[in-house]
Design an enzyme around this catalytic site. Structure first.
Site, short mmCIF file in Angstrom:
data_model
loop_
_atom_site.label_atom_id
_atom_site.label_comp_id
_atom_site.label_asym_id
_atom_site.label_seq_id
_atom_site.Cartn_x
_atom_site.Cartn_y
_atom_site.Cartn_z
CB CYS A 62 -0.91 -0.01 1.22
SG CYS A 62 -2.04 1.39 1.26
CB CYS A 66 -1.40 3.77 8.14
SG CYS A 66 -2.46 4.41 6.82
CB CYS A 69 -0.82 -0.26 8.22
SG CYS A 69 -1.65 -1.50 7.18
CB CYS A 106 -15.41 -7.20 6.59
SG CYS A 106 -14.56 -5.65 6.35
CB CYS A 137 -18.40 -5.02 5.51
SG CYS A 137 -17.42 -3.62 6.09
CB CYS A 197 -18.07 -0.22 9.34
SG CYS A 197 -16.91 -1.04 10.45
NE ARG A 269 -17.24 -5.85 13.83
CZ ARG A 269 -17.49 -5.02 12.82
NH1 ARG A 269 -16.51 -4.29 12.32
NH2 ARG A 269 -18.68 -4.96 12.29
N1 SAM Z 1 -6.66 0.56 3.12
C1 SAM Z 1 -7.93 0.76 3.68
C2 SAM Z 1 -7.98 1.84 4.72
O1 SAM Z 1 -6.97 2.20 5.27
O2 SAM Z 1 -9.08 2.31 5.00
C3 SAM Z 1 -8.55 -0.49 4.25
C4 SAM Z 1 -7.74 -1.50 5.02
S1 SAM Z 1 -7.02 -0.93 6.56
C5 SAM Z 1 -5.97 -2.30 6.95
C6 SAM Z 1 -8.37 -0.99 7.70
C7 SAM Z 1 -8.13 -0.62 9.15
O3 SAM Z 1 -7.38 -1.64 9.80
C8 SAM Z 1 -7.32 0.62 9.44
O4 SAM Z 1 -8.06 1.80 9.31
C9 SAM Z 1 -6.92 0.39 10.89
O5 SAM Z 1 -7.89 0.95 11.76
C10 SAM Z 1 -6.92 -1.12 11.02
N2 SAM Z 1 -5.55 -1.63 11.28
C11 SAM Z 1 -4.56 -1.77 10.39
N3 SAM Z 1 -3.43 -2.24 10.97
C12 SAM Z 1 -3.73 -2.39 12.28
C13 SAM Z 1 -2.98 -2.81 13.41
N4 SAM Z 1 -1.69 -3.16 13.30
N5 SAM Z 1 -3.59 -2.87 14.61
C14 SAM Z 1 -4.89 -2.50 14.73
N6 SAM Z 1 -5.65 -2.08 13.71
C15 SAM Z 1 -5.08 -2.01 12.49
C1 DTB Z 2 -11.08 -2.58 11.56
O1 DTB Z 2 -11.39 -1.60 12.24
N1 DTB Z 2 -10.22 -3.51 11.91
C2 DTB Z 2 -10.04 -4.49 10.87
C3 DTB Z 2 -11.08 -4.05 9.81
N2 DTB Z 2 -11.60 -2.84 10.36
C4 DTB Z 2 -10.72 -3.91 8.41
C5 DTB Z 2 -8.65 -4.64 10.40
C6 DTB Z 2 -7.68 -5.00 11.48
C7 DTB Z 2 -6.36 -5.24 10.88
C8 DTB Z 2 -5.33 -5.66 11.88
C9 DTB Z 2 -3.99 -5.83 11.26
C10 DTB Z 2 -3.91 -6.91 10.22
O2 DTB Z 2 -4.40 -8.05 10.44
O3 DTB Z 2 -3.29 -6.66 9.19
FE1 SF4 Z 3 -2.83 1.17 3.38
FE2 SF4 Z 3 -2.73 -0.03 5.73
FE3 SF4 Z 3 -3.07 2.59 5.62
FE4 SF4 Z 3 -5.08 0.95 4.81
S1 SF4 Z 3 -4.27 1.15 6.87
S2 SF4 Z 3 -4.31 2.80 3.79
S3 SF4 Z 3 -3.86 -0.74 3.97
S4 SF4 Z 3 -1.24 1.47 4.93
#
Ligand code: SAM
Ligand code: DTB
Ligand code: SF4
Length: 335
Positions: A62, A66, A69, A106, A137, A197, A269
């Site tokens: 990506c 973030c 992430c 989702c 979702c 959501c 959630r």
């Molecule tokens: N790329 C899209 C976005 O950012 O909206 C969708 C996927 S992103 C992985 C969805 C959500 O996962 C993020 O907004 C964040 O709240 C959650 N997330 C990602 N990495 C995480 C982590 N290491 N621990 C907890 N939540 C995480």
């Molecule tokens: C949300 O709030 N948490 C989920 C879902 N929406 C998409 C994602 C959590 C991701 C946790 C890190 C991972 O497994 O990569």
């Molecule tokens: Fe990309 Fe992860 Fe950020 Fe979603 S949360 S925009 S997958 S870097």
């Protein structure tokens, strides 16, 4: 001291003042949890929990930065960029989730926003999962009006797009987009008739004031998000937050309780981070008003609790999965 009797009546309000949110956080734990339970019972059966299952349909690579992430291309986390999952794989995973009691499926993609050719593949996935009679979702990054409408037309029920933290802390976590852009996508999603959501993450080095501000932002949207995921940071090696300090479990429960009180009709959630939570902490979260979980061995790229452990926990607490919505059941019967 807020007027707890009025708050316990659980009226849906989008005019919460930040100070009221701070006052809720300052309540003694027992008053806070009692108030949250009262609100919860006005809208929900406290023995029921909504079950969602996640699938990463496009993992890694990506362009966003973030800091939490594992899928960001900016960090070396061992998660490689993959192609989109084939349709059959997605349908098989959804069927399996449904057989395991999930009512919502989702689909997540590691994009800043979907490209046109990707969107048509995602639409096929959504239509196929919708036809199974599950709530659908997706979480695909930023959307414009046309994209949101086309996802709705394909059978999408919910769009996940988290604010993640407070507006003031946001630039410490993400520099490749703004909070405003996040809120704009949420507006586009609502306008397209999709349910929202939207939630956040605790444990990224933010302060309790950031929790109050984030929940205030969520609870003062034109409509409350139908689902509010509260994630505990999963500290992934290679990300800038790999060594972030842990959140006091009682503070985590407080955030759930305040979310429940502010948005009494929404599903709150207990999302990422459950693998590191004790059964007792999760029980307190349910008591505080959490009524939804991600169920299944994996979140997107990280581990979730073992399915049997989750079933056993629900059994020990006398809880059961919430029934599918009437619309979804009708769809499944028609299909
Ligand atoms: N790329 C899209 C976005 O950012 O909206 C969708 C996927 S992103 C992985 C969805 C959500 O996962 C993020 O907004 C964040 O709240 C959650 N997330 C990602 N990495 C995480 C982590 N290491 N621990 C907890 N939540 C995480
Ligand atoms: C949300 O709030 N948490 C989920 C879902 N929406 C998409 C994602 C959590 C991701 C946790 C890190 C991972 O497994 O990569
Ligand atoms: Fe990309 Fe992860 Fe950020 Fe979603 S949360 S925009 S997958 S870097």
């Amino acid at each position: 001291m807020p007027n707890l009797e009025t708050i316990q009546a659980g009226r849906i309000r989008t005019d919460w003042q930040l100070n009221e949110v701070r006052e809720l956080f300052a309540l003694p734990f027992s008053d806070l949890l009692f108030t949250a339970q009262q609100c919860h019972r006005r809208y929900f059966d406290p023995t029921e929990v909504q079950i969602s299952t996640l699938m990463s349909v496009k993992t890694g690579g990506c362009p966003e930065d973030c800091a939490y992430c594992p899928q960001s291309a900016h960090y070396d986390t061992g998660v490689d960029g993959e192609h989109m999952a084939p349709l059959e794989e997605v349908v098989a995973a959804a069927r399996n989730a449904q057989a395991n009691g999930a009512t919502r499926f989702c689909m997540g993609a590691a994009w800043r926003s979907p490209k046109p050719k990707n969107l048509s593949r995602i639409r096929e996935m959504i239509s196929a999962v919708h036809a199974l009679g599950m709530e659908t979702c997706a979480t695909l990054g930023m959307l414009d009006r046309e994209q949101a409408e086309s996802l709705r037309a394909a059978g999408l029920d919910y769009y996940n797009h988290n604010v993640d933290t407070s507006e003031s802390y946001y630039p410490s976590i993400i520099t490749t987009r703004t909070y405003r852009e996040r809120l704009d996508t949420l507006q586009v999603v609502r306008d397209a008739g999709l349910q929202v959501c939207c939630g956040g993450i605790l444990g990224m080095g933010e302060s309790p004031e950031d929790w109050a501000e984030m929940l205030h932002t969520l609870a003062t949207q034109p409509e409350h998000p139908g689902s509010v995921p509260i994630n505990q940071l999963v500290r992934v090696p290679g990300t800038p937050l790999a060594d972030a300090g842990s959140v006091d479990p009682l503070d985590f429960v407080r955030v759930i309780a305040v979310a429940r009180i502010l948005m009494p009709g929404s599903h709150v959630r207990l999302s990422a981070g459950r693998a590191e939570m004790s059964d007792e902490m999760q029980a307190l979260c349910f008591l505080a008003g959490a009524n939804s979980i991600f169920y299944g061995d994996k979140l997107l790229t990280t581990a979730n609790p073992d399915k049997n452990d989750d079933l056993e926990l629900l059994r020990r607490l006398g809880m059961q999965p919430e029934a599918p919505t009437v619309a979804a059941t009708t769809r499944a019967a028609a299909g």
